[in-house]
Scaffold this motif. Structure first.
Motif, PDB file in Angstrom:
ATOM      1  N   ASP A 122       0.605  -1.237   0.299  1.00 54.87           N
ATOM      2  CA  ASP A 122      -0.050  -0.212   0.017  1.00 54.87           C
ATOM      3  C   ASP A 122       0.858   1.172  -0.345  1.00 54.87           C
ATOM      4  O   ASP A 122       1.830   1.346   1.018  1.00 54.87           O
ATOM      5  CB  ASP A 122      -1.072   0.026   1.480  1.00 54.87           C
ATOM      6  N   PHE A 123       0.913   2.111  -1.073  1.00 53.00           N
ATOM      7  CA  PHE A 123       1.311   3.062  -0.840  1.00 53.00           C
ATOM      8  C   PHE A 123       0.266   4.646  -0.796  1.00 53.00           C
ATOM      9  O   PHE A 123      -0.105   4.723  -1.689  1.00 53.00           O
ATOM     10  CB  PHE A 123       1.901   3.513  -2.045  1.00 53.00           C
ATOM     11  N   ASP A 124       0.769   5.166   0.264  1.00 57.98           N
ATOM     12  CA  ASP A 124      -0.603   6.536   0.103  1.00 57.98           C
ATOM     13  C   ASP A 124       0.816   7.289   0.089  1.00 57.98           C
ATOM     14  O   ASP A 124      -0.282   8.618   0.820  1.00 57.98           O
ATOM     15  CB  ASP A 124      -0.848   5.942   1.860  1.00 57.98           C
ATOM     16  N   ASP A 125       1.771   7.987  -0.374  1.00 58.26           N
ATOM     17  CA  ASP A 125       2.477   8.967  -0.087  1.00 58.26           C
ATOM     18  C   ASP A 125       3.508   8.842  -1.656  1.00 58.26           C
ATOM     19  O   ASP A 125       3.347   8.223  -1.746  1.00 58.26           O
ATOM     20  CB  ASP A 125       2.936   9.712   0.768  1.00 58.26           C
ATOM     21  N   ALA A 126       3.425  10.647  -2.307  1.00 56.20           N
ATOM     22  CA  ALA A 126       4.365   9.959  -3.194  1.00 56.20           C
ATOM     23  C   ALA A 126       4.219  11.568  -3.276  1.00 56.20           C
ATOM     24  O   ALA A 126       4.110  12.555  -2.639  1.00 56.20           O
ATOM     25  CB  ALA A 126       3.156  10.058  -4.522  1.00 56.20           C
ATOM     26  N   ILE A 127       5.607  11.887  -4.181  1.00 56.21           N
ATOM     27  CA  ILE A 127       6.619  13.319  -3.972  1.00 56.21           C
ATOM     28  C   ILE A 127       7.105  13.665  -5.390  1.00 56.21           C
ATOM     29  O   ILE A 127       7.257  12.543  -6.213  1.00 56.21           O
ATOM     30  CB  ILE A 127       8.124  12.781  -2.269  1.00 56.21           C
ATOM     31  N   GLN A 128       7.441  14.471  -5.382  1.00 52.47           N
ATOM     32  CA  GLN A 128       8.034  15.634  -6.656  1.00 52.47           C
ATOM     33  C   GLN A 128       8.774  16.481  -5.490  1.00 52.47           C
ATOM     34  O   GLN A 128       8.159  17.491  -5.219  1.00 52.47           O
ATOM     35  CB  GLN A 128       7.011  16.062  -7.576  1.00 52.47           C
ATOM     36  N   VAL A 129       9.935  16.633  -6.416  1.00 51.51           N
ATOM     37  CA  VAL A 129      10.680  18.054  -6.589  1.00 51.51           C
ATOM     38  C   VAL A 129      11.352  18.355  -7.200  1.00 51.51           C
ATOM     39  O   VAL A 129      11.807  18.856  -8.303  1.00 51.51           O
ATOM     40  CB  VAL A 129      12.247  17.774  -5.634  1.00 51.51           C
ATOM     41  N   GLU A 130      10.808  20.399  -7.956  1.00 55.00           N
ATOM     42  CA  GLU A 130      11.431  20.796  -9.261  1.00 55.00           C
ATOM     43  C   GLU A 130      12.044  22.184  -8.235  1.00 55.00           C
ATOM     44  O   GLU A 130      11.854  22.707  -7.156  1.00 55.00           O
ATOM     45  CB  GLU A 130      11.000  20.710  -9.332  1.00 55.00           C
ATOM     46  N   ARG A 131      13.213  22.185  -9.185  1.00 51.88           N
ATOM     47  CA  ARG A 131      13.941  23.137  -8.277  1.00 51.88           C
ATOM     48  C   ARG A 131      13.001  24.526  -9.397  1.00 51.88           C
ATOM     49  O   ARG A 131      12.989  24.054 -10.128  1.00 51.88           O
ATOM     50  CB  ARG A 131      15.764  23.292  -9.184  1.00 51.88           C
ATOM     51  N   LEU A 132      13.374  25.991  -8.492  1.00 49.67           N
ATOM     52  CA  LEU A 132      13.105  27.406  -8.522  1.00 49.67           C
ATOM     53  C   LEU A 132      13.744  28.328  -8.739  1.00 49.67           C
ATOM     54  O   LEU A 132      15.237  28.114  -7.866  1.00 49.67           O
ATOM     55  CB  LEU A 132      11.775  27.520  -7.928  1.00 49.67           C
ATOM     56  N   PRO A 133      13.631  29.604  -9.643  1.00 51.26           N
ATOM     57  CA  PRO A 133      14.606  30.208  -9.152  1.00 51.26           C
ATOM     58  C   PRO A 133      14.732  30.517  -7.709  1.00 51.26           C
ATOM     59  O   PRO A 133      13.786  30.902  -7.326  1.00 51.26           O
ATOM     60  CB  PRO A 133      14.409  31.277  -9.766  1.00 51.26           C
ATOM     61  N   GLY A 134      15.872  30.450  -7.136  1.00 49.21           N
ATOM     62  CA  GLY A 134      16.114  30.615  -5.499  1.00 49.21           C
ATOM     63  C   GLY A 134      15.411  29.714  -4.694  1.00 49.21           C
ATOM     64  O   GLY A 134      14.932  30.416  -3.352  1.00 49.21           O
ATOM     65  N   GLY A 135      15.208  28.602  -5.299  1.00 49.32           N
ATOM     66  CA  GLY A 135      14.699  27.499  -3.984  1.00 49.32           C
ATOM     67  C   GLY A 135      14.179  26.626  -4.427  1.00 49.32           C
ATOM     68  O   GLY A 135      15.343  25.954  -6.185  1.00 49.32           O
ATOM     69  N   TRP A 136      13.716  26.113  -4.172  1.00 51.92           N
ATOM     70  CA  TRP A 136      12.822  24.742  -5.098  1.00 51.92           C
ATOM     71  C   TRP A 136      11.059  25.013  -4.639  1.00 51.92           C
ATOM     72  O   TRP A 136      10.517  25.485  -3.701  1.00 51.92           O
ATOM     73  CB  TRP A 136      13.621  23.141  -3.817  1.00 51.92           C
ATOM     74  N   ARG A 137      10.450  24.033  -5.217  1.00 51.46           N
ATOM     75  CA  ARG A 137       9.362  23.515  -4.840  1.00 51.46           C
ATOM     76  C   ARG A 137       8.693  21.730  -4.901  1.00 51.46           C
ATOM     77  O   ARG A 137       9.110  20.965  -5.558  1.00 51.46           O
ATOM     78  CB  ARG A 137       8.257  23.906  -6.135  1.00 51.46           C
ATOM     79  N   LEU A 138       7.937  21.676  -3.921  1.00 51.87           N
ATOM     80  CA  LEU A 138       7.547  20.327  -3.004  1.00 51.87           C
ATOM     81  C   LEU A 138       6.372  19.808  -3.214  1.00 51.87           C
ATOM     82  O   LEU A 138       5.790  20.868  -2.727  1.00 51.87           O
ATOM     83  CB  LEU A 138       8.264  20.096  -1.637  1.00 51.87           C
ATOM     84  N   GLY A 139       6.206  19.020  -4.625  1.00 52.64           N
ATOM     85  CA  GLY A 139       4.719  18.801  -4.208  1.00 52.64           C
ATOM     86  C   GLY A 139       4.778  17.077  -3.095  1.00 52.64           C
ATOM     87  O   GLY A 139       6.002  16.497  -3.748  1.00 52.64           O
ATOM     88  N   VAL A 140       3.859  16.875  -1.982  1.00 57.89           N
ATOM     89  CA  VAL A 140       3.177  15.336  -1.101  1.00 57.89           C
ATOM     90  C   VAL A 140       1.815  16.016  -2.400  1.00 57.89           C
ATOM     91  O   VAL A 140       1.141  16.613  -1.545  1.00 57.89           O
ATOM     92  CB  VAL A 140       3.957  16.189   0.541  1.00 57.89           C
ATOM     93  N   HIS A 141       1.644  14.292  -2.592  1.00 54.95           N
ATOM     94  CA  HIS A 141       0.937  13.717  -2.684  1.00 54.95           C
ATOM     95  C   HIS A 141      -0.012  12.677  -1.538  1.00 54.95           C
ATOM     96  O   HIS A 141       0.837  11.625  -2.253  1.00 54.95           O
ATOM     97  CB  HIS A 141       0.751  13.624  -4.381  1.00 54.95           C
ATOM     98  N   ILE A 142      -1.045  13.023  -1.139  1.00 56.97           N
ATOM     99  CA  ILE A 142      -1.212  11.763  -0.378  1.00 56.97           C
ATOM    100  C   ILE A 142      -2.534  11.356  -0.540  1.00 56.97           C
ATOM    101  O   ILE A 142      -3.841  11.780  -1.898  1.00 56.97           O
ATOM    102  CB  ILE A 142      -1.414  12.163   0.810  1.00 56.97           C
ATOM    103  N   ALA A 143      -3.202   9.718  -0.757  1.00 51.18           N
ATOM    104  CA  ALA A 143      -4.034   9.177  -1.699  1.00 51.18           C
ATOM    105  C   ALA A 143      -5.228   9.541  -0.405  1.00 51.18           C
ATOM    106  O   ALA A 143      -5.119   9.969   1.026  1.00 51.18           O
ATOM    107  CB  ALA A 143      -4.080   7.552  -1.253  1.00 51.18           C
ATOM    108  N   ASP A 144      -6.054   9.740  -1.704  1.00 57.44           N
ATOM    109  CA  ASP A 144      -7.335  10.709  -1.255  1.00 57.44           C
ATOM    110  C   ASP A 144      -8.592   9.556  -0.867  1.00 57.44           C
ATOM    111  O   ASP A 144      -9.721   9.083  -1.414  1.00 57.44           O
ATOM    112  CB  ASP A 144      -8.040  11.889  -2.368  1.00 57.44           C
ATOM    113  N   VAL A 145      -7.945   9.519   0.155  1.00 54.41           N
ATOM    114  CA  VAL A 145      -8.806   7.959   0.637  1.00 54.41           C
ATOM    115  C   VAL A 145     -10.557   8.210   0.993  1.00 54.41           C
ATOM    116  O   VAL A 145     -11.326   8.005   0.998  1.00 54.41           O
ATOM    117  CB  VAL A 145      -8.331   7.378   2.398  1.00 54.41           C
ATOM    118  N   SER A 146     -10.468   9.759   2.223  1.00 47.77           N
ATOM    119  CA  SER A 146     -12.495  10.579   1.813  1.00 47.77           C
ATOM    120  C   SER A 146     -12.984  10.339   1.305  1.00 47.77           C
ATOM    121  O   SER A 146     -13.772  10.994   0.981  1.00 47.77           O
ATOM    122  CB  SER A 146     -11.712  11.428   2.880  1.00 47.77           C
ATOM    123  N   HIS A 147     -12.346  10.326  -0.308  1.00 46.33           N
ATOM    124  CA  HIS A 147     -13.334  10.274  -1.514  1.00 46.33           C
ATOM    125  C   HIS A 147     -14.519   9.185  -1.557  1.00 46.33           C
ATOM    126  O   HIS A 147     -15.082   9.140  -1.858  1.00 46.33           O
ATOM    127  CB  HIS A 147     -13.083  10.389  -3.126  1.00 46.33           C
TER     128      HIS A 147
END
Length: 764
Positions: A309-334
């Motif tokens: 069971d995989f309930d979390d996924a990630i993505q990271v990208e560089r931005l000018p002067g930093g980073w953007r983190l995406g944390v994606h969690i299974a929408d069980v409440s749906h």
């Protein structure tokens, strides 16, 4: 379905909570005390006002009825309300069934927590907890809800080694368990059961069987005994065998014993499976409407080798002067709707339980391993958090969204560690067999970028006061029959730290979002430790030769933990420090997290396996609905009377799960060492001496994280003399010395499964 286990100090993955407004919240499997207010707040207040009067004299139910001017029709309501108030600990019943306020009679109501030595502490809302000696516990058992009377100084009693106030149990309000699991034994005249739980000091006499009883067990079988009424500690408790689990040494019986002892469910009710069966196996395209489409993004999961069971996924990208983190969690409440049978069952379970040989999931497999699991290369619904960080790791912007994703790769921790140990352009093993869509170099480059951010967040977290309480874990590998064949130490390496930092960040920003909008929810709270407990730990550290300052100062705690790192006694001292801290729990107010040094913290990242996260998702879901263009969603109500009971319940189920998980690993370790006794060529282990006692050496096996004993009688190459000042043994003839920090090779000498103790002897 296997999964990482949560680390003590933070969320290796999210945890869940209850809906912000749940008018039809289910009663947990272990019933919570009924809310006294439901019997009528006016009558409740009249009773309490009467009991608070300075000239009040204790009255029984009949006298209270007359005093309050109630009619005969109101007596049933009064009795129910008094029972509820007593269960809550708001009132106490004394001699002749008269009622008073507890504080007026030096009484308190709480949960008894018995240690393996027989003494106990009483959690009843006062700090520090009260001390209850084994004699003063009477017939109360671990987990029972009891009424206790404070014992005044000067009265004959056994003092508490920690100097806490003492109490004596005078009444049991609710038994934690009606059954006991143990091993059947016999004497010349009767059968008796030796409890598996060493916190139950009494053997249980077996009463004659009744019609419909299970098959006659054999001596040595594991059995479940239902306790009869037990009235006096002078006599052993009695009970009847209601289930025979099988021979104690049969495969699987040890885990089944843990399941029965902790009242863990083994199957889902038909109604729950029926509702789960109606959930589609794939994402309905109509459910993607209105969601942010992230299926083209490079999103990955990182989990243990055997995770399903995989309930979390990630993505990271560089931005000018930093980073953007995406944390994606299974929408069980749906898929798990508030108040449905799936929801009620999930709340009753509270969380998944990860035993050494199986998983007892919070949700049926159709959801937990199916449509809710973020499997690679398939569409999945998520609740996503996007966090923009500056070049120094400061949060610049946060955005929440309901989304649809398609994970591009499923990495194991070992694969992720191998990638992070190389260069971003190095080739990596196939990440998803037979799937050409995965481009390994892209994944490798993103993972290295992610580690740049995660390592910075980790450094910032410790600089802000977070405590380094990481513990290595031991994975027990089993054969087809459930017998242990290998012990593997799992280190908290870069791959684990990367995921951990991102989950911590997501949990923190979600907690802040909920708090800033005054939304009723559930938070993860770790209260500040009791100064006296920290003082005791400081004295223990000093006894090991370590310098320690005032541990009520967080900086001094960090310094001491840094000194401990790498020492032979590191595991033992860290464990002792954890025991000096309070246990993290779920509460409806954001009181902060001591271990993480965070003001705002909740559990959001693991709704598949924790009900707390599911609650938080529902709170955010209402918020998202209100913000949607053209939404007619009603505003979130400012409070929910159900949340405190839900928070207390899932805190209790979490405690049960953690204890069961820990015991299951310990039993499989013991079974592994028992097999070593029968082996032709027993395995040799490196041992580190962590303490020296008059009877022998206390050793730690770093490779398997197990503490054992080498009795001085096993040191047969010389006659060894104990030095109580230097805490060492020295040979009279050869002058060889054993002291803390020394290393030696050992093999197993004996295993006491009941005491859960292993003795070793030096090799040669």
């Amino acid at each position: 379905m296997s999964r990482r286990r949560p680390r003590r100090h933070g969320p290796p993955r999210g945890q869940s909570a209850a809906p912000p407004s749940a008018p039809s919240q289910p009663k947990p499997r272990r019933q919570q005390p009924a809310a006294a207010a439901s019997a009528g707040p006016s009558l409740r207040e009249r009773i309490l006002k009467l009991l608070r009067e300075p000239r009040y004299q204790p009255l029984d139910k009949v006298e209270l009825t007359n005093k309050l001017g109630l009619s005969s029709d109101d007596r049933a309501q009064l009795r129910a309300l008094l029972r509820a108030l007593e269960q809550e600990g708001v009132v106490a019943r004394i001699r002749k069934d008269r009622y008073v306020l507890p504080q007026e009679a030096n009484l308190c109501t709480g949960i008894l927590r018995v240690s393996r030595g027989g003494n106990a502490r009483l959690d009843c809302g006062v700090e520090p907890h009260l001390f209850v000696s084994s004699e003063n516990a009477g017939i109360a058992m671990n987990g029972d809800r009891v009424v206790a009377r404070l014992v005044h100084e000067g009265r004959q009693q056994r003092p508490d080694p920690q100097g806490r106030r003492s109490a004596q149990v005078i009444r049991i309000l609710e038994r934690a368990n009606e059954t006991v699991v143990g091993t059947l034994q016999t004497s010349k005249r009767f059968l008796y059961v030796v409890p598996d739980d060493s916190r139950i000091p009494h053997n249980i006499y077996v009463l004659p069987e009744r019609d419909g009883a299970p098959r006659t067990p054999a001596v040595g079988d594991k059995v479940v005994v239902r306790l009869e009424e037990w009235l006096s500690p002078e006599a052993n408790p009695e009970g009847r065998i209601i289930e025979v689990l099988g021979p104690a040494d049969a495969p699987g019986v040890d885990m089944l014993s843990i399941i029965r002892r902790n009242n863990l469910p083994t199957e889902f009710p038909e109604a729950v499976l029926g509702e789960a069966a109606r959930v589609p196996e794939t994402v309905d395209p109509r459910d993607a409407a209105g969601r942010e489409d992230l299926r083209g993004e490079l999103i990955i999961t990182i989990d243990p080798d055997d995770a399903r069971d995989f309930d979390d996924a990630i993505q990271v990208e560089r931005l000018p002067g930093g980073w953007r983190l995406g944390v994606h969690i299974a929408d069980v409440s749906h898929y798990v709707r508030t108040g449905g049978v799936l929801d009620r069952e999930a709340l009753a379970r509270g969380n998944s339980v990860y035993l050494a040989d199986r998983v007892i999931p919070m949700l049926p497999e159709r959801l937990s391993n199916g449509v809710c699991s973020l499997k690679p290369l398939v569409d999945r619904l998520t609740f996503s958090v996007f966090i923009d960080f500056s070049a120094v790791g400061k949060i610049k912007h946060v955005r929440l969204a309901r989304a649809i994703i398609r994970s591009k790769a499923r990495l194991t921790y070992k694969q992720a560690f191998a990638i992070l140990s190389g260069r971003p352009v190095d080739p990596v093993p196939a990440l998803v067999p037979d799937k050409t869509e995965v481009i390994a170099p892209e994944v490798s480059r993103q993972l290295h970028t992610a580690w740049e951010l995660a390592s910075l967040l980790r450094k910032n977290r410790f600089q802000a006061g977070s405590l380094d309480l990481d513990f290595p874990e031991v994975k027990v590998w089993l054969d087809a029959e459930g017998r242990p064949v290998r012990l593997e130490k799992v280190e908290n390496d870069m791959s684990h730290q990367l995921v951990e930092e991102f989950m911590l960040a997501a949990n923190e920003v979600v907690a802040r979002e909920i708090k800033d909008r005054l939304l009723p929810s559930i938070y993860r709270v770790h209260a500040d430790p009791d100064p006296d407990r920290l003082k005791e730990f400081r004295e223990l550290a000093i006894s090991y030769g370590l310098q320690a300052g005032d541990l009520t100062n967080r900086v001094e705690v960090q310094r001491l933990l840094a000194k401990i790192r790498g020492l032979p006694e590191e595991y033992a001292l860290k464990l002792a420090f954890l025991k000096s801290l309070k246990r993290a729990a779920y509460e409806v107010d954001p009181h902060g997290h001591y271990g993480l040094a965070k003001t705002n913290y909740t559990h959001f990242t693991s709704p598949i396996r924790r009900y707390a996260d599911l609650v938080v998702h529902r709170v955010l879901g209402q918020l998202a609905a209100e913000r949607a263009p053209g939404s007619r969603a009603q505003p979130v109500r400012p409070a929910s009377k159900d949340l405190p009971a839900v928070a207390g319940h899932i805190s209790a189920t979490e405690r049960v799960a953690a204890d069961a998980e820990k015991e299951s690993v310990k039993l499989k370790k013991l079974e592994y060492f028992q097999a070593q006794l029968r082996a032709r060529s027993p395995e040799e282990f490196e041992a580190v001496i962590i303490d020296v006692k008059s009877f022998g050496l206390i050793v730690e096996l770093p490779a398997v994280i197990l503490t054992g004993v080498i009795h001085v009688s096993s040191l047969q190459d010389d006659f060894y003399l104990f030095d109580p000042v230097r805490l060492s043994f020295t040979g009279r003839r050869k002058r060889k010395t054993y002291r803390a920090g020394g290393r030696l090779r050992v093999i197993v000498d004996r295993v006491n499964a009941h005491k859960q103790q292993v003795d070793f002897v030096p090799v040669g």
